[in-house]
Write an enzyme that holds these catalytic residues in place. Sequence first.
Site, PDB file in Angstrom:
ATOM      1  N   ARG A  36      -3.369  16.522  -7.592  1.00  0.00           N
ATOM      2  CA  ARG A  36      -4.688  15.367  -8.413  1.00  0.00           C
ATOM      3  C   ARG A  36      -6.101  16.102  -8.080  1.00  0.00           C
ATOM      4  O   ARG A  36      -6.847  15.697  -8.891  1.00  0.00           O
ATOM      5  CB  ARG A  36      -4.379  14.646  -6.534  1.00  0.00           C
ATOM      6  CG  ARG A  36      -3.058  13.872  -6.409  1.00  0.00           C
ATOM      7  CD  ARG A  36      -3.293  13.387  -5.227  1.00  0.00           C
ATOM      8  NE  ARG A  36      -4.146  12.065  -5.254  1.00  0.00           N
ATOM      9  CZ  ARG A  36      -5.152  11.650  -4.708  1.00  0.00           C
ATOM     10  NH1 ARG A  36      -5.983  12.429  -3.928  1.00  0.00           N
ATOM     11  NH2 ARG A  36      -5.965  10.921  -5.149  1.00  0.00           N
ATOM     12  N   CYS A  42      -0.567  29.767 -13.704  1.00  0.00           N
ATOM     13  CA  CYS A  42      -1.293  30.138 -14.528  1.00  0.00           C
ATOM     14  C   CYS A  42      -1.987  29.448 -16.150  1.00  0.00           C
ATOM     15  O   CYS A  42      -1.971  29.143 -17.185  1.00  0.00           O
ATOM     16  CB  CYS A  42      -0.521  31.109 -16.024  1.00  0.00           C
ATOM     17  SG  CYS A  42      -0.140  32.548 -15.059  1.00  0.00           S
ATOM     18  N   GLU A  43      -3.228  28.824 -15.118  1.00  0.00           N
ATOM     19  CA  GLU A  43      -4.385  27.918 -16.716  1.00  0.00           C
ATOM     20  C   GLU A  43      -5.338  27.476 -15.310  1.00  0.00           C
ATOM     21  O   GLU A  43      -4.659  27.859 -13.981  1.00  0.00           O
ATOM     22  CB  GLU A  43      -2.873  26.632 -15.898  1.00  0.00           C
ATOM     23  CG  GLU A  43      -3.219  25.157 -17.242  1.00  0.00           C
ATOM     24  CD  GLU A  43      -1.930  25.146 -17.627  1.00  0.00           C
ATOM     25  OE1 GLU A  43      -2.433  23.462 -17.696  1.00  0.00           O
ATOM     26  OE2 GLU A  43      -1.383  25.205 -17.678  1.00  0.00           O
ATOM     27  N   PRO A  90       0.770  -1.395   0.042  1.00  0.00           N
ATOM     28  CA  PRO A  90       0.218  -0.003  -0.075  1.00  0.00           C
ATOM     29  C   PRO A  90       0.933   1.364   0.028  1.00  0.00           C
ATOM     30  O   PRO A  90       1.849   1.250   0.148  1.00  0.00           O
ATOM     31  CB  PRO A  90      -1.064  -0.296   1.062  1.00  0.00           C
ATOM     32  CG  PRO A  90       0.103  -0.785   2.140  1.00  0.00           C
ATOM     33  CD  PRO A  90       1.451  -1.901   1.601  1.00  0.00           C
TER      34      PRO A  90
END
Length: 419
Positions: A307, A337-338, A269
């Site tokens: 994420r 800048c997106e 994990p």
Amino acid sequence: MVLEDNRYFLSGGVDPLELIEQYGCPLYVYDSAIMERQYKRIINAFQVKNLKINYACKALSNINILRVFKNLGAGLDTVSVQEVELGIRAGFKPQDIIYTPNCVGIDEIEEAVEFGVRINIDNISILEQFGLSHPHVPVCVRINPHIMAGGNNKTSVGHIDSKFGISIHQMPLVHRVIEATGLKVEGIHMHTGSDILDPDVFLFGAEILLRIAREFPALEYIDFGSGFKVPYKEGDIETNIEELGEKLSERFNEFCRDYGRDLSLMFEPGKFLVSEAGHFFVRVNVIKQTTSTVFAGVDSGLNHLIRPMFYNAYHRITNVSKPMGKPRFYTVVGYICETDTFGINRRIAEIHEGDVLCLHNAGAYCFSMSSNYNSRFRPAEVLVHEGQAYLIRKRETIDDLLRNQVEAPVFSQNGVGSR
Ligand SMILES: *Cc1c(COP(=O)(O)O)cnc(C)c1O
């Protein structure tokens, strides 16, 4: 974090706002007590003779985090030869490291052999090449059980069209290659993807793996991979590890009796062990209201925690500076800048410019996926351990951005790369 007297505290009473004062913002903070809690939950869930938990270090690969798990008795799951080397440098014994690459060349696998770690092979081409050149190095074989599971299509890796693993329908060819080369198969492995909710999906995959394991007489371990889900939202369901442990242990013990020997049961994990242990603290630079939305713009972005943009992942967001404020709705965005959204229309205690927010569940696949996009520095990392806070990675500086850049003589002008 716990809320006490209108303030948030990490374990051992460590105040996150003091850490930010000391180490700056944005800041990743990890809590070893939560990693230990999660590790022990798995250990206690299984009743088998030999259980080995290999921490999948791509989730969070700081060498101190690796040592936290080494001290707990874990092994290490690695997916690149660089992770192998980190593990060795962290002090893991080679036999406690398993190397599970995908689509790497035989030369990288040979480097891993030099380190002496366990080799997990996931395609027949490499199995054949490896068998011809290293017939005496035992290997593990990664099977693709062809089950569709996982939180989304980027993390679902065990279905029929996945690039991972060797199809269960190709086992005759696997056996032919093994016979022809004299390879010894010491392990059988599957990993079907992240965020599997249902123990029965696991058990279904386990049956397939056990059926194949019977065909290999010299096994030492069976590795059931990972994919355990953790809660991200309040009230979220998580993999019922206790139920899975009880059922799978029973099945595994029965298998070992039939097989005639006690094998090791392995898991690898990542998220389950570190997700909840991580907190990402950011500061609000700007509150900006448009016709439809109230934005809280923070001093970070998808460069530090991708994420939400990459997976549509949900990270709970709380106001650490003023936890008791009247809840209002905000869309929390970054400075890249997106389109760079951490959370849409979240109910958060009233935010003022300068407040510190916490993005929760920031232990797994957050720092380890960060980048320097927009030429921003990656944040510092702090580990809270037994009531003490330790800086485990410095914030970057302009020198880090320029470190591997080479001035071509034709463009060289004294002093661009240094001041
Ligand atoms: C990523 C990965 C894991 C860990 O998955 P989690 O969802 O973080 O638990 C385990 N095994 C392999 C082979 C992996 O690639």
